[in-house]
Design an enzyme around this catalytic site. Sequence first.
Site, PDB file in Angstrom:
ATOM      1  N   GLU A   1       0.853  -1.182   0.000  1.00 17.83           N
ATOM      2  CA  GLU A   1       0.000   0.000   0.000  1.00 17.83           C
ATOM      3  C   GLU A   1       0.897   1.243   0.000  1.00 17.83           C
ATOM      4  OE1 GLU A   1      -2.092  -0.956   3.605  1.00 17.83           O
ATOM      5  OE2 GLU A   1      -2.692  -2.867   2.729  1.00 17.83           O
TER       6      GLU A   1
ATOM      7  N   HIS B   1      -0.703   2.264  16.240  1.00 17.08           N
ATOM      8  CA  HIS B   1       0.601   2.410  15.592  1.00 17.08           C
ATOM      9  C   HIS B   1       1.758   2.213  16.561  1.00 17.08           C
ATOM     10  CE1 HIS B   1      -1.765   4.125  12.315  1.00 17.08           C
ATOM     11  NE2 HIS B   1      -0.759   3.742  11.559  1.00 17.08           N
TER      12      HIS B   1
END
Length: 817
Positions: A507, A605
């Site tokens: 991605e 994250h």
Amino acid sequence: MSKNTVLKEEPNKIDFEDFKKEVITDYELACISREASLLGRREVLTGKAKFGIFGDGKEVAQIALAKQFKDGDFRSGYYRDQTIMMAIDQLNVQQYFAALYAETDETLEPASGGRQMGGHYSTRNIDENGEWKNLMAQKNSSADISPTAGQMSRLLGLAQASKIYRQHDELKNIEKFDSFSNGGNEVAFGTIGDASTSEGPFWETMNAAGVLQVPMVMSVWDDGYGISVAKEFQTIKESISEALSGFQRTDEKKGFEIFKTKGWDYPHLCATYEKAVRLAREEHVPVLVHVEEVNQPQGHSTSGSHERYKSPERMQWEKDFDAVTRFKEFILNFKGENGETLASAEELEGIEKEAKKSVMSQKKAAWADFRKGTGADFDAGIQLMKNVASESPNGNFINKEIETLEKEFEPIRKNVFNTLNKILRLVRGENGSARTQLISWYKGKLEENRARYGSHLHSASKYAVENIEGIAPTYGDENKIDDGRVILRDNFMKLFEKYPEIITFGEDTGKIGGVNQSMEGMQDKFGELRVSDTGIRENTILGQGIGMAMRGLRPIAEIQYLDYLLYAIQVISDDLATLQYRTKGGQKAPVIIRTRGHRLEGIWHSGSPMGMIINAARGIHVCVPKNMTQAAGMYNTLIESDEPALVIEPLNGYRVKEPVPTNLGEYRIQLGKVDVVKEGNDLTLVSYGSTFNIAAEAVKELEKTGVSVELIDVQTLLPFDLEHRISKSIEKTSRLMIVDEDVSSGASAYILDQILVKQKAYYLLDSEPVTVSANDHRPSYGTDGDYFSKPNIDDIYAAAYNLMHEANPKEFPSFLD
Ligand SMILES: Cc1ncc(C[n+]2csc(CCOP(=O)(O)OP(=O)(O)O)c2C)c(N)n1
Ligand SMILES: [Mg+2]
């Protein structure tokens, strides 16, 4: 079929005699395969095999498919595909039964050497030295796995490899790639059951194949059931082709070509596959073949009968629409243009009888081989045990155990070993020579059997990671420093120049060169074929990697963040990590998985679920660099190896300045070797990745208060400190502290086990071992969230200092009370 389907030429018209011969040969195979299913079930019910799941009902469709299967093509399918495997000459009946019995000799059971149940098919694509065979000289099947739809993701990569080979001109001029492709003309055949199309990876793969336009021929064997659950509970509109009708290509838009056919209709099946495969092979259009009205004569498997959930009408339908019976009717009713016939009823009955005979004799041969293997151990073991009985005062008891063993019906190795152990327990403390002989035989056999049942978790070739030696980075006089991401990017540049077979995708990997810019400019330089963007679909990104690696390319599959690796972990764990093991060294897929993780911000994250990953991924390597120089050196090692690995780059390190090595693309970090970053005498501190850098800061503070720390970066969690350097350190310090950012008892439990148990450092400790890990909740957002959720400099300092305080309170007075 849509209007824009252009089939280049009509198939050659073959003359009648050839046609007749082909049909009769097909019928012979249909009968043989059916007979193997029927006899297979009996072998299970009589106790000679443990479990059986067979391809009855799917024979005719698979024969039609296999007619189009050429050398170099690949299959990625599931447990119903015995007839395809037989038709492409990659499975004979003897091997089929060998697999049912769990024969461990891979020359007799080439699919898995007894590692997998019968019904899981595969071809041997690497030789005994781990070198690639010429895949263009054989028909190939990637190794099956059990999770329904687990074959889908890799299928995408197998098909995509053809596209790469067709378009990548540089590879066309390199001879070694001739054994993987002929201009990308190879088709990847996928098979799946109707019910398994409910799984996410099926849809993800179909969408991606449509986007990528790869030569994939996807067959759905639609027998209306997934074990007992009927189609109405599985598939919208009870039809996968209807559900996928929006995928159908049109004059304006690319997509799939969709065909429907019936599992008992031999001529229609043959014509359909001829068209479908030609389209995929020549034009690289993905195709769905929905094979409806497939029957299932014996039900799902040997565990239970289908009368429990199928209505009497359905049971009758199973008989009326039986694929082989209908095929026979087709042959008997056939009248050629000039009134020619194909075969008489007597001729066909002769074929059926012959099939029964041949299957029976091959089954017997497989059983005889299987008994030979276990029988040799049995005979030798019994003799040695009898010798012990004759020299031992416990002879009577021993003979009783031997008698029981001798009465065992079809004894296996486990029976021999159980009895042997009972006897050794009886004669413990005795010291006759027969006992010594028995023990020595037992130890030898243990080793032999551990290899028989456990070899090839990793590569056994000369390219195994353990054989790739490290090369130190070198630095010039100018003391050049740059952002970590630049070092990584420039290193990738070198690798891509050196190895045209490297391709990367993920991605945002292509156009913008990655969210952290570590591929910046690479697409411009190396083209969209080699550096590309993908959809957001981690599971199939991994599958692309596996499939392409199985066909000689060197994919770097990028998962944008470690947190999203979970979508791919099923593929990593079930498919990639088991590949060499489950084929007993018959296949490999040296894919490099690239991701980034650890501390950044918040719940999504900052994840570091390393315990989960390393436990799910035994069979691949897991690298945890603390900076980009180290990460680049790991890629340089991995590209020399033929093993799959995961590299987790430290997410907070891309903009941190690092000295720039002068030998980018050349230096290598040796996997399984720790880095002793700083020597010390009081305490051994072990860490890795982003947290290592925080631990290093804490160590500076500790030094100020007189604590001398030996600081060790493990570099890789799998493999782990192969030289046992950490226990060497503990010999000196007598103390151990582990700092990691997984949850408590996650990776730290693994590291503790490695050091205390495997390296026996328990005996070297003067203080209790200490682990500092993250809290069990995920990190809260923001810098303070990180501080209070993950190990921070103060936690690390306090834990280390406290350890020293307990050992020597005078020298290290408490600073907290
Ligand atoms: C992920 C997963 N869930 C459940 C199973 C158990 N299971 C094995 S086969 C099967 C049914 C599959 O049906 P279908 O796809 O229609 O194939 P068929 O056996 O009918 O040919 C199930 C549920 C499995 N192997 N994997
Ligand atoms: Mg089904």
